[in-house]
Design an enzyme around this catalytic site. Structure first.
Site, PDB file in Angstrom:
ATOM      1  N   LYS A  67      27.940  40.967  36.920  1.00 52.77           N
ATOM      2  CA  LYS A  67      29.395  40.769  36.896  1.00 52.77           C
ATOM      3  C   LYS A  67      30.090  42.029  37.389  1.00 52.77           C
ATOM      4  O   LYS A  67      29.831  43.133  36.900  1.00 52.77           O
ATOM      5  CB  LYS A  67      29.872  40.407  35.498  1.00 52.77           C
ATOM      6  CG  LYS A  67      31.370  40.065  35.440  1.00 52.77           C
ATOM      7  CD  LYS A  67      31.757  39.460  34.101  1.00 52.77           C
ATOM      8  CE  LYS A  67      33.245  39.190  34.014  1.00 52.77           C
ATOM      9  NZ  LYS A  67      33.722  38.256  35.063  1.00 52.77           N
ATOM     10  N   HIS A  77      28.604  40.064  29.281  1.00 52.92           N
ATOM     11  CA  HIS A  77      28.253  39.290  30.468  1.00 52.92           C
ATOM     12  C   HIS A  77      27.000  39.859  31.131  1.00 52.92           C
ATOM     13  O   HIS A  77      26.550  40.956  30.805  1.00 52.92           O
ATOM     14  CB  HIS A  77      29.410  39.273  31.473  1.00 52.92           C
ATOM     15  CG  HIS A  77      30.540  38.383  31.066  1.00 52.92           C
ATOM     16  ND1 HIS A  77      31.554  38.813  30.235  1.00 52.92           N
ATOM     17  CD2 HIS A  77      30.817  37.087  31.357  1.00 52.92           C
ATOM     18  CE1 HIS A  77      32.409  37.824  30.045  1.00 52.92           C
ATOM     19  NE2 HIS A  77      31.985  36.763  30.707  1.00 52.92           N
TER      20      HIS A  77
END
Length: 248
Positions: free
Chosen positions: A146, A142
């Site tokens: 995040k 990600h």
């Protein structure tokens, strides 16, 4: 017309929801809740649920677990269903969600992508077929903003694989140091960097062969579209917990 309150309207996912809802003929944003966002255009934005006075059919939450208590209290008071699209909930948060689901309809899934939910199904089928002959490792990637790891989707994939083993396999988040030979676990590894939207690989490693099931999201809009679909679907449903399996 489905009237939607977006919690976290000032974030990237909130903005994607607003953009997509502008093209919808049977759903619209009536207000938002966001501690840091300011009013813009015709949509009122509040810092707290206590300030909301609009008539709302459903909440879509792409914010953070910190708002869960005030959000559920408001939703129960107004008999309003919630679509929870946030990850990183604690055990106490999950217990609160279960209790609230006895009073209102709550839709909760770690990922709103149709492709990811198909991947979950395929992972379970692969684990059932391959059994103990293959080691299972999950790699999730990600963007660098995040906040939680591993991703909710990675945990969902691990749970799906583990269902083939009566949930008896331990889940190990990463490895470090002299850990010895691999055990019976399902391994999860988190990668963070750049602007990666979301990538998940589930590797089944056997003797002289490897099977990998993968999903790659190229835009956050796939998650926003799924959340809108869930919001429309859950309106009018009785109290209880629902997920993407119910919608599909």
């Amino acid at each position: 017309m489905t009237k939607i309150l977006i919690c976290g309207i000032g974030g990237k996912m909130g903005k994607n929801l607003v953009e997509l809802l502008e093209t919808e003929s049977d759903a619209k944003v009536v207000c938002g809740v966001d501690l840091h966002a300011e009013n813009c255009g015709k949509t009122p934005i509040y810092a707290s649920f206590n300030d909301v006075s609009e008539d709302v059919d459903v909440i879509i939450d792409f914010s953070s677990p910190t708002v869960l208590k005030s959000e559920t209290e408001w939703a129960i008071k107004h008999k309003c269903p919630i679509v929870l699209a946030t990850t990183g909930y604690s055990e106490s948060d999950l217990k609160l969600i279960d209790e609230c689901a006895k009073k209102i309809a709550i839709f909760k899934t770690a990922n709103f992508s149709l492709g990811v939910n198909l991947l979950v199904k395929l992972v379970r089928e692969a684990a059932e077929a391959l059994k103990e002959n293959f080691d299972i490792e999950i790699i999730e990637k990600h963007h660098h903003l995040k906040a939680d790891a591993p991703s909710g989707t990675a945990l969902m994939l691990a749970e799906s694989a583990n269902s083939a083993f009566k949930n008896e396999k331990p889940v190990l988040n990463g490895r470090e140091g002299a850990v010895g030979k691999r055990g019976n676990e399902i391994g999860i590894h988190a990668v963070r960097g750049g602007t990666i939207v979301g990538e998940h690989d589930v590797m089944f490693a056997g003797e002289d062969e490897i099977i990998t099931l993968s999903h790659s999201a190229r835009s956050k809009k796939v998650f926003a579209a799924g959340a809108i679909r869930a919001a429309k679907w859950i309106c009018g449903k009785p109290a209880g917990k629902y997920d993407m399996t119910d919608v599909l």
